[in-house]
Design a protein around this motif. Structure first.
Motif, PDB file in Angstrom:
ATOM      1  N   LEU A 296       0.827  -1.209   0.000  1.00  0.00           N
ATOM      2  CA  LEU A 296       0.000   0.000   0.000  1.00  0.00           C
ATOM      3  C   LEU A 296       0.857   1.253   0.000  1.00  0.00           C
ATOM      4  O   LEU A 296       1.739   1.410   0.837  1.00  0.00           O
ATOM      5  CB  LEU A 296      -0.888   0.036   1.237  1.00  0.00           C
ATOM      6  CG  LEU A 296      -2.050  -0.950   1.294  1.00  0.00           C
ATOM      7  CD1 LEU A 296      -2.751  -0.808   2.621  1.00  0.00           C
ATOM      8  CD2 LEU A 296      -3.015  -0.710   0.168  1.00  0.00           C
ATOM      9  N   SER A 297       0.602   2.137  -0.945  1.00  0.00           N
ATOM     10  CA  SER A 297       1.185   3.476  -0.830  1.00  0.00           C
ATOM     11  C   SER A 297       0.309   4.280   0.117  1.00  0.00           C
ATOM     12  O   SER A 297      -0.815   3.914   0.425  1.00  0.00           O
ATOM     13  CB  SER A 297       1.221   4.149  -2.204  1.00  0.00           C
ATOM     14  OG  SER A 297      -0.085   4.444  -2.631  1.00  0.00           O
ATOM     15  N   SER A 298       0.826   5.403   0.557  1.00  0.00           N
ATOM     16  CA  SER A 298       0.047   6.221   1.477  1.00  0.00           C
ATOM     17  C   SER A 298      -1.236   6.699   0.818  1.00  0.00           C
ATOM     18  O   SER A 298      -2.277   6.828   1.460  1.00  0.00           O
ATOM     19  CB  SER A 298       0.882   7.406   1.952  1.00  0.00           C
ATOM     20  OG  SER A 298       1.348   8.154   0.837  1.00  0.00           O
ATOM     21  N   ALA A 299      -1.180   6.962  -0.505  1.00  0.00           N
ATOM     22  CA  ALA A 299      -2.393   7.407  -1.200  1.00  0.00           C
ATOM     23  C   ALA A 299      -3.440   6.312  -1.200  1.00  0.00           C
ATOM     24  O   ALA A 299      -4.632   6.567  -1.047  1.00  0.00           O
ATOM     25  CB  ALA A 299      -2.050   7.817  -2.634  1.00  0.00           C
ATOM     26  N   GLN A 300      -3.005   5.069  -1.367  1.00  0.00           N
ATOM     27  CA  GLN A 300      -3.965   3.964  -1.337  1.00  0.00           C
ATOM     28  C   GLN A 300      -4.598   3.838   0.040  1.00  0.00           C
ATOM     29  O   GLN A 300      -5.784   3.550   0.169  1.00  0.00           O
ATOM     30  CB  GLN A 300      -3.261   2.660  -1.688  1.00  0.00           C
ATOM     31  CG  GLN A 300      -2.865   2.566  -3.138  1.00  0.00           C
ATOM     32  CD  GLN A 300      -2.046   1.308  -3.364  1.00  0.00           C
ATOM     33  OE1 GLN A 300      -1.125   1.024  -2.624  1.00  0.00           O
ATOM     34  NE2 GLN A 300      -2.374   0.579  -4.383  1.00  0.00           N
ATOM     35  N   ALA A 301      -3.784   4.010   1.073  1.00  0.00           N
ATOM     36  CA  ALA A 301      -4.322   3.878   2.420  1.00  0.00           C
ATOM     37  C   ALA A 301      -5.453   4.876   2.645  1.00  0.00           C
ATOM     38  O   ALA A 301      -6.444   4.570   3.300  1.00  0.00           O
ATOM     39  CB  ALA A 301      -3.216   4.078   3.442  1.00  0.00           C
ATOM     40  N   ARG A 302      -5.309   6.064   2.086  1.00  0.00           N
ATOM     41  CA  ARG A 302      -6.353   7.082   2.265  1.00  0.00           C
ATOM     42  C   ARG A 302      -7.604   6.760   1.462  1.00  0.00           C
ATOM     43  O   ARG A 302      -8.656   7.313   1.710  1.00  0.00           O
ATOM     44  CB  ARG A 302      -5.818   8.450   1.831  1.00  0.00           C
ATOM     45  CG  ARG A 302      -4.763   9.017   2.759  1.00  0.00           C
ATOM     46  CD  ARG A 302      -4.557  10.500   2.473  1.00  0.00           C
ATOM     47  NE  ARG A 302      -4.109  10.758   1.124  1.00  0.00           N
ATOM     48  CZ  ARG A 302      -2.855  10.794   0.753  1.00  0.00           C
ATOM     49  NH1 ARG A 302      -1.889  10.575   1.644  1.00  0.00           N
ATOM     50  NH2 ARG A 302      -2.513  11.048  -0.492  1.00  0.00           N
ATOM     51  N   ALA A 303      -7.478   5.831   0.473  1.00  0.00           N
ATOM     52  CA  ALA A 303      -8.629   5.544  -0.384  1.00  0.00           C
ATOM     53  C   ALA A 303      -9.676   4.685   0.304  1.00  0.00           C
ATOM     54  O   ALA A 303     -10.770   4.525  -0.197  1.00  0.00           O
ATOM     55  CB  ALA A 303      -8.160   4.849  -1.678  1.00  0.00           C
ATOM     56  N   LEU A 304      -9.346   4.081   1.461  1.00  0.00           N
ATOM     57  CA  LEU A 304     -10.322   3.280   2.178  1.00  0.00           C
ATOM     58  C   LEU A 304     -11.454   4.179   2.667  1.00  0.00           C
ATOM     59  O   LEU A 304     -11.234   5.282   3.163  1.00  0.00           O
ATOM     60  CB  LEU A 304      -9.651   2.569   3.349  1.00  0.00           C
ATOM     61  CG  LEU A 304      -8.585   1.546   2.947  1.00  0.00           C
ATOM     62  CD1 LEU A 304      -7.828   1.079   4.179  1.00  0.00           C
ATOM     63  CD2 LEU A 304      -9.216   0.367   2.236  1.00  0.00           C
ATOM     64  N   VAL A 305     -12.699   3.706   2.559  1.00  0.00           N
ATOM     65  CA  VAL A 305     -13.867   4.528   2.873  1.00  0.00           C
ATOM     66  C   VAL A 305     -14.528   3.997   4.134  1.00  0.00           C
ATOM     67  O   VAL A 305     -14.820   2.803   4.243  1.00  0.00           O
ATOM     68  CB  VAL A 305     -14.879   4.506   1.701  1.00  0.00           C
ATOM     69  CG1 VAL A 305     -16.134   5.283   2.077  1.00  0.00           C
ATOM     70  CG2 VAL A 305     -14.248   5.104   0.458  1.00  0.00           C
ATOM     71  N   TRP A 306     -14.791   4.878   5.105  1.00  0.00           N
ATOM     72  CA  TRP A 306     -15.451   4.485   6.339  1.00  0.00           C
ATOM     73  C   TRP A 306     -16.970   4.437   6.116  1.00  0.00           C
ATOM     74  O   TRP A 306     -17.516   5.138   5.267  1.00  0.00           O
ATOM     75  CB  TRP A 306     -15.125   5.482   7.453  1.00  0.00           C
ATOM     76  CG  TRP A 306     -13.681   5.495   7.799  1.00  0.00           C
ATOM     77  CD1 TRP A 306     -12.735   6.379   7.397  1.00  0.00           C
ATOM     78  CD2 TRP A 306     -12.999   4.523   8.601  1.00  0.00           C
ATOM     79  NE1 TRP A 306     -11.503   6.036   7.894  1.00  0.00           N
ATOM     80  CE2 TRP A 306     -11.637   4.901   8.644  1.00  0.00           C
ATOM     81  CE3 TRP A 306     -13.403   3.382   9.295  1.00  0.00           C
ATOM     82  CZ2 TRP A 306     -10.689   4.174   9.354  1.00  0.00           C
ATOM     83  CZ3 TRP A 306     -12.458   2.653  10.004  1.00  0.00           C
ATOM     84  CH2 TRP A 306     -11.122   3.054  10.027  1.00  0.00           C
ATOM     85  N   PRO A 307     -17.680   3.628   6.916  1.00  0.00           N
ATOM     86  CA  PRO A 307     -19.132   3.507   6.721  1.00  0.00           C
ATOM     87  C   PRO A 307     -19.870   4.827   6.807  1.00  0.00           C
ATOM     88  O   PRO A 307     -20.851   5.035   6.089  1.00  0.00           O
ATOM     89  CB  PRO A 307     -19.544   2.547   7.858  1.00  0.00           C
ATOM     90  CG  PRO A 307     -18.309   1.749   8.148  1.00  0.00           C
ATOM     91  CD  PRO A 307     -17.166   2.684   7.923  1.00  0.00           C
ATOM     92  N   ASP A 308     -19.432   5.743   7.705  1.00  0.00           N
ATOM     93  CA  ASP A 308     -20.158   7.008   7.830  1.00  0.00           C
ATOM     94  C   ASP A 308     -20.064   7.857   6.570  1.00  0.00           C
ATOM     95  O   ASP A 308     -20.938   8.676   6.291  1.00  0.00           O
ATOM     96  CB  ASP A 308     -19.670   7.797   9.047  1.00  0.00           C
ATOM     97  CG  ASP A 308     -18.191   8.142   8.973  1.00  0.00           C
ATOM     98  OD1 ASP A 308     -17.459   7.429   8.256  1.00  0.00           O
ATOM     99  OD2 ASP A 308     -17.774   9.124   9.614  1.00  0.00           O
ATOM    100  N   VAL A 309     -18.986   7.655   5.781  1.00  0.00           N
ATOM    101  CA  VAL A 309     -18.864   8.365   4.511  1.00  0.00           C
ATOM    102  C   VAL A 309     -19.961   7.903   3.559  1.00  0.00           C
ATOM    103  O   VAL A 309     -20.611   8.716   2.885  1.00  0.00           O
ATOM    104  CB  VAL A 309     -17.470   8.144   3.894  1.00  0.00           C
ATOM    105  CG1 VAL A 309     -17.406   8.760   2.501  1.00  0.00           C
ATOM    106  CG2 VAL A 309     -16.395   8.736   4.797  1.00  0.00           C
ATOM    107  N   ALA A 310     -20.192   6.589   3.479  1.00  0.00           N
ATOM    108  CA  ALA A 310     -21.238   6.073   2.603  1.00  0.00           C
ATOM    109  C   ALA A 310     -22.603   6.613   2.999  1.00  0.00           C
ATOM    110  O   ALA A 310     -23.418   6.982   2.143  1.00  0.00           O
ATOM    111  CB  ALA A 310     -21.224   4.543   2.653  1.00  0.00           C
ATOM    112  N   GLU A 311     -22.849   6.688   4.303  1.00  0.00           N
ATOM    113  CA  GLU A 311     -24.139   7.217   4.754  1.00  0.00           C
ATOM    114  C   GLU A 311     -24.276   8.687   4.395  1.00  0.00           C
ATOM    115  O   GLU A 311     -25.355   9.147   3.996  1.00  0.00           O
ATOM    116  CB  GLU A 311     -24.262   7.022   6.264  1.00  0.00           C
ATOM    117  CG  GLU A 311     -24.332   5.551   6.671  1.00  0.00           C
ATOM    118  CD  GLU A 311     -24.220   5.367   8.167  1.00  0.00           C
ATOM    119  OE1 GLU A 311     -24.141   6.398   8.884  1.00  0.00           O
ATOM    120  OE2 GLU A 311     -24.196   4.207   8.616  1.00  0.00           O
TER     121      GLU A 311
END
Length: 856
Positions: free
Chosen positions: A21-36
């Motif tokens: 994982l690059s640091s940019a990839q790590a930031r690409a993970l989406v938390w559930p509250d974002v989807a809501e």
């Protein structure tokens, strides 16, 4: 995104440090509250808020984002709809094409073009008619987009409307129409396209030549020969390539003059075409070109005429008038050239081609040509690396201390290719020992000689290698350690040897395991795991009970391989006792070592670990259960872990079930492959393919894998296709696999589709592979389309440490996805060491890919 590293594992356990994982990839993970929040913002009254939410839809993943994207396609704001369409394409949202069909009549040309883009990416049988009407749109960009979309619908109904617009006033639209007709592959397009060979636009004529080559219909041959007189060299080049793709043997005389043309692109195209045609006349033209023009240097690098002859000699569909089957005509012509009075440059090229073709029947002719001086020694040795057999090993070894560095290098390379430690060859020991005593080899060459001593597989090479363990040169010392591992366990071939004090391989490797240098300890641990016997087992168990000065990770790495090969109840008992006292990363190393021991007592400890409260214990146990195929208790434990509450455990259990499971596990794995957990789904798809291949159950392919080939998640699609390739299965007439090869946005899916199509390809498959080889944006995929590789026939344990970019060390729970040599992807999260261990990985390269949560 950094390019993913490719790793060549050793035959037995190896340790790797790799980036996932690059640091940019790590930031690409989406938390559930974002989807809501995105879902809430899509219903906001403010258009700007809805636009922002639509632009984030693609980051939510197909499970959550795809339905929202389709819903947003009906928004009243054009900008929201356009952003939602982009998300629907990226997420492969079902139903999106039908939802945007009405946009083809929208006043805004942007919406009409975007509707075509959606239909192109997500074909639907209901899209053909509205797209056909759109071929008359007043905007040429919309017409071109509609033509392109029709070419991706895989429907014969798209052909008549495209043919009806071949005279569109805009050349760019005509080019797109021609390309779509080629993609559809319908023979009805051949005659109308022949009529466009003399189109007023040279760009269109180029497209027509390419399309006729893709269609492969012999009726187009004469028209393409006519195109060889075109004023545009680009048209002539594409016509040459097209004649080659359609294997137009009647065009050889027209093509031959271009093989010596002053324009490099035309020469390359002509030689390539002759290689694909591969008729006796074409082969004669190619052989006559050896040693001339671009091939006159006599180097050992590839040239266009050499590559063309390799294609001709390796093409199973090549016409031949020579007994012995396809490719024999090439071999016979090259044999005659080597036996004649050719120039050294031509002889070098002939031998080079025979080596690439692995023409072992010609090895003797290569040696004879070298002995009589017609073939340079370095060229002969280079060729023998591919064409040689065990019979040529003594000849190759004559030159490992040659005065010429070039000759020495080629001799060492050939010896490395021809010596196989699985087939001991004691004849090589003395020549290699003499080469070590010679002053001419460099330090690097001496290390290669040490490696060759290991590849002899001969026990009497061991004392020489033990002596090298005391070498001052660190490269030579590490090479000797590795060679002792390659040499394998003492007396493995039934020979008996005696060793004097200080010459025992186990003693030498155990001493190296105590080195103050970490690389030496690592190499010694790996070598002991490959070659250590009962004596090493006792010493390693003693070290495990030692103090803090012991490198326990190295000891356990070594011990795992030793107990896999030389198990004992005492070793299992002591490892079980160590497990009870261990914590953290060491627990995984101990479970790994225990899991490799083929004893019932070890399996009982492993099964107990699979029931512990700690998820990491269960995850490690799930990985190691794969080391026990055929054991009923291992199978039962693996099945139980499929329902584990921890996602990482389920993913590892699904992967293991591919090795220990049977046809009765298909419903379990199918359900898991369709579930939301992407890692478990990815591994379940691979497991289905492995079970189908192992049980020769093609019905599993059709029933379970083919539906998964349309899954919205790319790694699930890739593993479904890779699974088909393992067992030689197909989905119906193969249209789905061809579409995946040519259309799928995922490089991994296209590569897996190439694996499926390259095994006994039908004419439609061959055309799709040829198009892929010529135009796929990924060099890896294009290479796989050019030449099929045999599936691995052996497995080996593989240990990979995963390090995120910027992190100082491996971290537990890091996401990974590994592309293995059989084409399958293994996904999951790392253990407490920050590692993943596979006891039965297919032998070959391992390549790190994006973790499945980030794959698009």
């Amino acid at each position: 995104m950094k390019s993913m590293p490719q790793i060549s594992p050793r035959l037995l356990p190896s340790l790797f440090l790799v980036l996932v994982l690059s640091s940019a990839q790590a930031r690409a993970l989406v938390w559930p509250d974002v989807a809501e929040r995105v879902e809430r913002d899509l219903t906001a009254a403010d258009p700007a808020t809805r636009r922002g939410a639509a632009r984030e839809l693609a980051e939510l993943g197909p499970g959550r984002g795809a339905p929202l994207a389709v819903e947003a396609l009906g928004d009243g704001d054009d900008e929201v709809r356009l952003a939602a369409a982009d998300a629907a394409i990226r997420l492969r949202a079902p139903g999106a094409t039908d939802a945007v069909a009405a946009w083809l009549n929208a006043p805004d040309a942007r919406l009409r073009r975007k509707a075509c883009e959606v239909a192109r990416a997500l074909p639907s049988p209901r899209a053909v008619a509205p797209l056909a009407r759109t071929l008359g749109d007043p905007d040429p960009e919309v017409r071109a987009a509609a033509a392109e979309a029709l070419g991706h619908q895989a429907s014969g109904d798209a052909v008549p409307p495209l043919l009806g617009r071949l005279d569109d006033p805009t050349p760019a639209v005509r080019i797109q129409i021609v390309g779509s007709l080629a993609r559809l592959g319908d023979p009805r397009a051949v005659v109308p396209l022949v009529g466009k060979v003399q189109d007023s636009s040279p760009d269109v004529r180029e497209a027509v030549a390419r399309a006729l080559g893709d269609l492969g219909d012999p009726r187009a041959s004469s028209a393409l020969v006519l195109a060889l007189r075109d004023q545009s060299s680009d048209v002539r080049r594409d016509a040459l390539a097209a004649l080659g793709r359609m294997k137009a043997s009647d065009a050889v005389d027209a093509i031959a003059p271009f093989a010596v043309d002053r324009t490099a692109s035309l020469r390359l195209a002509a030689l390539g075409a002759l290689g694909h045609i591969a008729s006796p006349d074409a082969v004669r033209v190619l052989v006559s070109a050896l040693g001339t023009g671009d091939d006159a240097a006599g180097s050992l690098e590839r040239t266009s005429v050499r590559d063309a002859l390799v294609v001709a000699g390796g093409d199973p569909a090549a016409p031949t008038q020579t007994p012995g089957g396809p490719g024999q005509g090439v071999r016979s012509a090259l044999h005659a050239l080597l036996g004649g009075s050719s120039t050294p440059q031509a002889a070098t090229s002939a031998a080079w081609v025979l080596g690439e073709l692995k023409a072992s029947a010609e090895a003797a002719a290569i040696v004879v040509a070298m002995r009589r001086g017609a073939l340079p020694t370095a060229a002969a040795l280079h060729a023998l690396a591919g064409a040689g057999t065990a019979s040529e090993v003594p000849i190759v070894l004559e030159f490992v201390a040659d005065p010429s560095p070039l000759v020495r290098g080629e001799a060492l390379g050939a010896a490395m290719a021809l010596l196989d430690p699985n087939h001991p060859d004691g004849r090589a020991v003395e020549p290699l020992a003499a080469a070590l005593r010679d002053a001419r080899p460099s330090a690097q060459e001496r290390a290669r000689i040490a490696a060759l001593l290991g590849r002899t597989g001969a026990p009497r090479a061991a004392p020489l290698l033990v002596e090298l363990l005391r070498a001052h040169d660190p490269t030579l010392r590490l090479a000797a350690i590795d060679a002792l591992g390659t040499l394998g366990p003492a007396h493995a071939d039934g020979a008996t040897t005696t060793t004097t004090p200080g010459q025992d391989p186990d003693d030498g490797l155990l001493d190296a395991l105590g080195s103050s240098e970490a690389p030496v300890r690592l190499h010694a641990a790996i070598a002991l795991s490959e070659a250590g016997g009962a004596k090493a087992r006792a010493a390693l168990l003693g070290k495990l009970d030692g103090g803090d000065e012991v490198d326990r990770a190295a000891v356990l790495t070594a011990l795992g391989g030793v107990v896999a090969r030389a198990p004992s109840e005492d070793a299992v008992a002591r490892l079980t006792g160590a497990l009870d006292l261990s914590a953290g990363p060491e627990r995984d190393a101990i479970l790994e070592a225990l899991g490799r021991a083929p004893l019932a007592s070890a399996l009982r400890t492993l099964a107990a670990a699979a029931r512990r409260e700690e998820p990491m214990d269960r995850r490690a146990a799930a990985a190691m259960l794969a080391a026990h195929p055929g054991d009923a208790s291992a199978l039962a434990a693996t099945r139980a872990l499929l329902g584990d509450p921890d996602a990482g455990v389920r993913a590892q259990a699904a992967w293991a079930l591919g090795t220990v499971g049977d046809a009765s596990d298909v419903p379990r794995l199918t359900a898991l492959a369709q579930a939301a957990d992407v890692d478990a789904a990815t591994n379940a798809a691979a497991a289905l393919g492995r079970i189908a291949a192992r049980t020769n159950a093609l019905d599993i392919d059709a029933r379970a894998l083919c539906p998964l080939a349309a899954d919205p998640r790319p790694y699930v699609r890739a593993n479904a296709l890779a699974g088909l390739s393992l067992g030689g299965g197909r989905c119906g007439d193969g249209a789905a696999e061809r579409t995946a090869l040519l259309e799928d946005p995922s490089e991994d899916v296209r590569a897996a589709a190439a694996l499926v199509l390259s095994h006994a390809p039908a004419p439609d498959d061959a055309r799709a592979l040829a198009r892929c080889a010529r135009s796929d944006p990924s060099g890896t995929v294009a290479g796989r389309c050019r030449a099929s590789s045999p599936l691995p026939s052996r497995t080996h344990p593989t240990l990979v440490y995963v390090v995120a970019e910027g992190a100082p060390s491996p971290h537990p729970g890091s996401a990974y996805a590994m592309l293995l040599a059989d084409g399958t992807l293994h996904a999951g999260t790392t253990d407490r060491r920050g590692a993943v261990f596979d006891p039965v990985a297919p032998e070959g390269d391992v390549t790190l890919r994006r973790p499945s949560a980030l794959a698009r």
